[in-house]
Design a protein around this motif. Structure first.
Motif, PDB file in Angstrom:
ATOM      1  N   SER A 180      78.247  54.199 -18.327  1.00 39.41           N
ATOM      2  CA  SER A 180      77.053  54.189 -17.484  1.00 39.41           C
ATOM      3  C   SER A 180      76.193  55.427 -17.677  1.00 39.41           C
ATOM      4  O   SER A 180      75.018  55.424 -17.311  1.00 39.41           O
ATOM      5  CB  SER A 180      77.451  54.058 -16.007  1.00 39.41           C
ATOM      6  OG  SER A 180      78.138  52.846 -15.795  1.00 39.41           O
ATOM      7  N   LYS A 181      76.763  56.483 -18.225  1.00 36.56           N
ATOM      8  CA  LYS A 181      76.016  57.725 -18.452  1.00 36.56           C
ATOM      9  C   LYS A 181      75.017  57.565 -19.582  1.00 36.56           C
ATOM     10  O   LYS A 181      75.260  56.855 -20.548  1.00 36.56           O
ATOM     11  CB  LYS A 181      76.977  58.865 -18.824  1.00 36.56           C
ATOM     12  CG  LYS A 181      77.874  59.326 -17.726  1.00 36.56           C
ATOM     13  CD  LYS A 181      78.772  60.450 -18.252  1.00 36.56           C
ATOM     14  CE  LYS A 181      79.735  60.940 -17.218  1.00 36.56           C
ATOM     15  NZ  LYS A 181      80.637  61.973 -17.781  1.00 36.56           N
ATOM     16  N   GLU A 182      73.908  58.258 -19.451  1.00 39.27           N
ATOM     17  CA  GLU A 182      72.917  58.260 -20.527  1.00 39.27           C
ATOM     18  C   GLU A 182      73.464  58.984 -21.760  1.00 39.27           C
ATOM     19  O   GLU A 182      73.327  58.507 -22.865  1.00 39.27           O
ATOM     20  CB  GLU A 182      71.622  58.940 -20.062  1.00 39.27           C
ATOM     21  CG  GLU A 182      70.840  58.114 -19.061  1.00 39.27           C
ATOM     22  CD  GLU A 182      70.332  56.807 -19.639  1.00 39.27           C
ATOM     23  OE1 GLU A 182      69.879  56.785 -20.806  1.00 39.27           O
ATOM     24  OE2 GLU A 182      70.389  55.798 -18.917  1.00 39.27           O
ATOM     25  N   ASN A 183      74.052  60.131 -21.552  1.00 40.11           N
ATOM     26  CA  ASN A 183      74.589  60.919 -22.654  1.00 40.11           C
ATOM     27  C   ASN A 183      76.059  61.208 -22.398  1.00 40.11           C
ATOM     28  O   ASN A 183      76.411  61.736 -21.357  1.00 40.11           O
ATOM     29  CB  ASN A 183      73.844  62.248 -22.790  1.00 40.11           C
ATOM     30  CG  ASN A 183      72.383  62.046 -23.115  1.00 40.11           C
ATOM     31  OD1 ASN A 183      72.041  61.289 -24.015  1.00 40.11           O
ATOM     32  ND2 ASN A 183      71.505  62.689 -22.368  1.00 40.11           N
ATOM     33  N   SER A 184      76.875  60.853 -23.355  1.00 37.01           N
ATOM     34  CA  SER A 184      78.308  61.096 -23.233  1.00 37.01           C
ATOM     35  C   SER A 184      78.885  61.273 -24.627  1.00 37.01           C
ATOM     36  O   SER A 184      78.598  60.486 -25.527  1.00 37.01           O
ATOM     37  CB  SER A 184      78.994  59.923 -22.541  1.00 37.01           C
ATOM     38  OG  SER A 184      80.380  60.021 -22.680  1.00 37.01           O
ATOM     39  N   LEU A 185      79.702  62.285 -24.792  1.00 36.06           N
ATOM     40  CA  LEU A 185      80.369  62.507 -26.070  1.00 36.06           C
ATOM     41  C   LEU A 185      81.357  61.399 -26.385  1.00 36.06           C
ATOM     42  O   LEU A 185      81.665  61.128 -27.533  1.00 36.06           O
ATOM     43  CB  LEU A 185      81.125  63.844 -26.053  1.00 36.06           C
ATOM     44  CG  LEU A 185      80.277  65.099 -25.965  1.00 36.06           C
ATOM     45  CD1 LEU A 185      81.184  66.326 -25.823  1.00 36.06           C
ATOM     46  CD2 LEU A 185      79.407  65.245 -27.199  1.00 36.06           C
ATOM     47  N   HIS A 186      81.847  60.737 -25.344  1.00 33.94           N
ATOM     48  CA  HIS A 186      82.888  59.731 -25.502  1.00 33.94           C
ATOM     49  C   HIS A 186      82.345  58.307 -25.659  1.00 33.94           C
ATOM     50  O   HIS A 186      83.111  57.385 -25.862  1.00 33.94           O
ATOM     51  CB  HIS A 186      83.836  59.774 -24.302  1.00 33.94           C
ATOM     52  CG  HIS A 186      84.364  61.135 -24.023  1.00 33.94           C
ATOM     53  ND1 HIS A 186      85.258  61.774 -24.849  1.00 33.94           N
ATOM     54  CD2 HIS A 186      84.099  62.002 -23.019  1.00 33.94           C
ATOM     55  CE1 HIS A 186      85.536  62.967 -24.361  1.00 33.94           C
ATOM     56  NE2 HIS A 186      84.844  63.129 -23.265  1.00 33.94           N
ATOM     57  N   LYS A 187      81.048  58.148 -25.538  1.00 33.11           N
ATOM     58  CA  LYS A 187      80.477  56.804 -25.471  1.00 33.11           C
ATOM     59  C   LYS A 187      80.674  55.996 -26.745  1.00 33.11           C
ATOM     60  O   LYS A 187      81.028  54.820 -26.689  1.00 33.11           O
ATOM     61  CB  LYS A 187      79.000  56.864 -25.118  1.00 33.11           C
ATOM     62  CG  LYS A 187      78.462  55.485 -24.758  1.00 33.11           C
ATOM     63  CD  LYS A 187      77.035  55.547 -24.321  1.00 33.11           C
ATOM     64  CE  LYS A 187      77.006  55.947 -22.879  1.00 33.11           C
ATOM     65  NZ  LYS A 187      75.721  55.753 -22.258  1.00 33.11           N
ATOM     66  N   LEU A 188      80.462  56.588 -27.897  1.00 31.33           N
ATOM     67  CA  LEU A 188      80.561  55.834 -29.153  1.00 31.33           C
ATOM     68  C   LEU A 188      81.957  55.245 -29.366  1.00 31.33           C
ATOM     69  O   LEU A 188      82.073  54.044 -29.601  1.00 31.33           O
ATOM     70  CB  LEU A 188      80.139  56.685 -30.349  1.00 31.33           C
ATOM     71  CG  LEU A 188      80.205  55.981 -31.707  1.00 31.33           C
ATOM     72  CD1 LEU A 188      79.317  54.749 -31.740  1.00 31.33           C
ATOM     73  CD2 LEU A 188      79.827  56.959 -32.811  1.00 31.33           C
ATOM     74  N   PRO A 189      83.028  56.023 -29.264  1.00 25.72           N
ATOM     75  CA  PRO A 189      84.344  55.397 -29.443  1.00 25.72           C
ATOM     76  C   PRO A 189      84.665  54.379 -28.345  1.00 25.72           C
ATOM     77  O   PRO A 189      85.322  53.371 -28.609  1.00 25.72           O
ATOM     78  CB  PRO A 189      85.335  56.558 -29.424  1.00 25.72           C
ATOM     79  CG  PRO A 189      84.589  57.732 -28.933  1.00 25.72           C
ATOM     80  CD  PRO A 189      83.138  57.477 -29.127  1.00 25.72           C
ATOM     81  N   ILE A 190      84.181  54.600 -27.147  1.00 25.35           N
ATOM     82  CA  ILE A 190      84.408  53.641 -26.070  1.00 25.35           C
ATOM     83  C   ILE A 190      83.700  52.327 -26.384  1.00 25.35           C
ATOM     84  O   ILE A 190      84.284  51.250 -26.273  1.00 25.35           O
ATOM     85  CB  ILE A 190      83.945  54.208 -24.707  1.00 25.35           C
ATOM     86  CG1 ILE A 190      84.886  55.327 -24.257  1.00 25.35           C
ATOM     87  CG2 ILE A 190      83.862  53.107 -23.660  1.00 25.35           C
ATOM     88  CD1 ILE A 190      84.418  56.086 -23.031  1.00 25.35           C
ATOM     89  N   ILE A 191      82.442  52.412 -26.793  1.00 26.37           N
ATOM     90  CA  ILE A 191      81.674  51.198 -27.102  1.00 26.37           C
ATOM     91  C   ILE A 191      82.291  50.461 -28.287  1.00 26.37           C
ATOM     92  O   ILE A 191      82.398  49.231 -28.269  1.00 26.37           O
ATOM     93  CB  ILE A 191      80.190  51.541 -27.318  1.00 26.37           C
ATOM     94  CG1 ILE A 191      79.546  51.877 -25.966  1.00 26.37           C
ATOM     95  CG2 ILE A 191      79.451  50.407 -28.019  1.00 26.37           C
ATOM     96  CD1 ILE A 191      78.115  52.360 -26.041  1.00 26.37           C
ATOM     97  N   ASN A 192      82.714  51.196 -29.291  1.00 31.42           N
ATOM     98  CA  ASN A 192      83.379  50.541 -30.422  1.00 31.42           C
ATOM     99  C   ASN A 192      84.651  49.824 -29.977  1.00 31.42           C
ATOM    100  O   ASN A 192      84.934  48.705 -30.424  1.00 31.42           O
ATOM    101  CB  ASN A 192      83.706  51.555 -31.518  1.00 31.42           C
ATOM    102  CG  ASN A 192      82.483  51.963 -32.302  1.00 31.42           C
ATOM    103  OD1 ASN A 192      81.523  51.214 -32.438  1.00 31.42           O
ATOM    104  ND2 ASN A 192      82.504  53.178 -32.824  1.00 31.42           N
ATOM    105  N   THR A 193      85.408  50.450 -29.108  1.00 32.29           N
ATOM    106  CA  THR A 193      86.643  49.841 -28.619  1.00 32.29           C
ATOM    107  C   THR A 193      86.343  48.632 -27.739  1.00 32.29           C
ATOM    108  O   THR A 193      87.035  47.613 -27.834  1.00 32.29           O
ATOM    109  CB  THR A 193      87.495  50.874 -27.857  1.00 32.29           C
ATOM    110  OG1 THR A 193      87.741  51.995 -28.716  1.00 32.29           O
ATOM    111  CG2 THR A 193      88.824  50.273 -27.420  1.00 32.29           C
TER     112      THR A 193
END
Length: 162
Positions: free
Chosen positions: A42-55
């Protein structure tokens, strides 16, 4: 020839077991971390977002019936906060995107408890607005995906199970 066939069958079975373990690990991760995953996507910017979205894309691709309802809200939130990332996952797996669109109304926009209608209505409006906006100014490769999603959303209403 017999040895070659046995070797191929062995390799195929190893691959199947690895995929099954990976799927189980992904689902365990999803269940154990659902709330923190929801916060991150839900965050606009997150260091963890890319691996989370891929998963999340991988979980959707290899889902079973029960998983659809768990992963769809997270995908929706990712589409709202980071449409380019989530749409690019679907771009790589167009069949998964088509399946997500086909199943969208049931797992995501059905109020099974009778207490989520307002929340689901807000999510629906927010997702439609995000896809409409993205379709006007997003990455040209991904705009058709946003447009297709927006068109599907226009025909969906929130259902309440009594």
């Amino acid at each position: 020839m017999k040895r070659l066939l046995l070797a191929v069958l062995f390799l195929a079975s190893c691959s199947t077991n690895a995929t099954t373990y990976k799927n189980e690990a992904n689902l365990t991760w999803l269940h154990e971390n659902y709330q923190s995953i929801l916060v991150e996507v839900s965050k606009e910017n997150s260091l963890h977002k890319l691996p989370i979205i891929n998963t999340l894309g991988e979980i959707w691709k290899r889902r079973d019936g029960g998983t659809s309802g768990e992963v769809s809200p997270l995908i929706a939130k990712a589409l709202i906060s980071s449409p380019s990332l989530m749409l690019s996952v679907f771009e790589e797996e167009p069949d998964s995107f088509k399946e997500w669109l086909n199943e969208l109304e049931s797992p995501l926009f059905t109020d099974f408890t009778g207490e989520e209608h307002e929340e689901l209505t807000a999510l629906h409006k927010e997702l439609l607005a995000a896809m409409t906006s993205y379709a006007q100014s997003g990455d040209a490769r991904l705009v058709p995906f946003a447009e297709r999603l927006a068109n599907v959303l226009k025909d969906i209403s929130i259902r309440v199970v009594d």
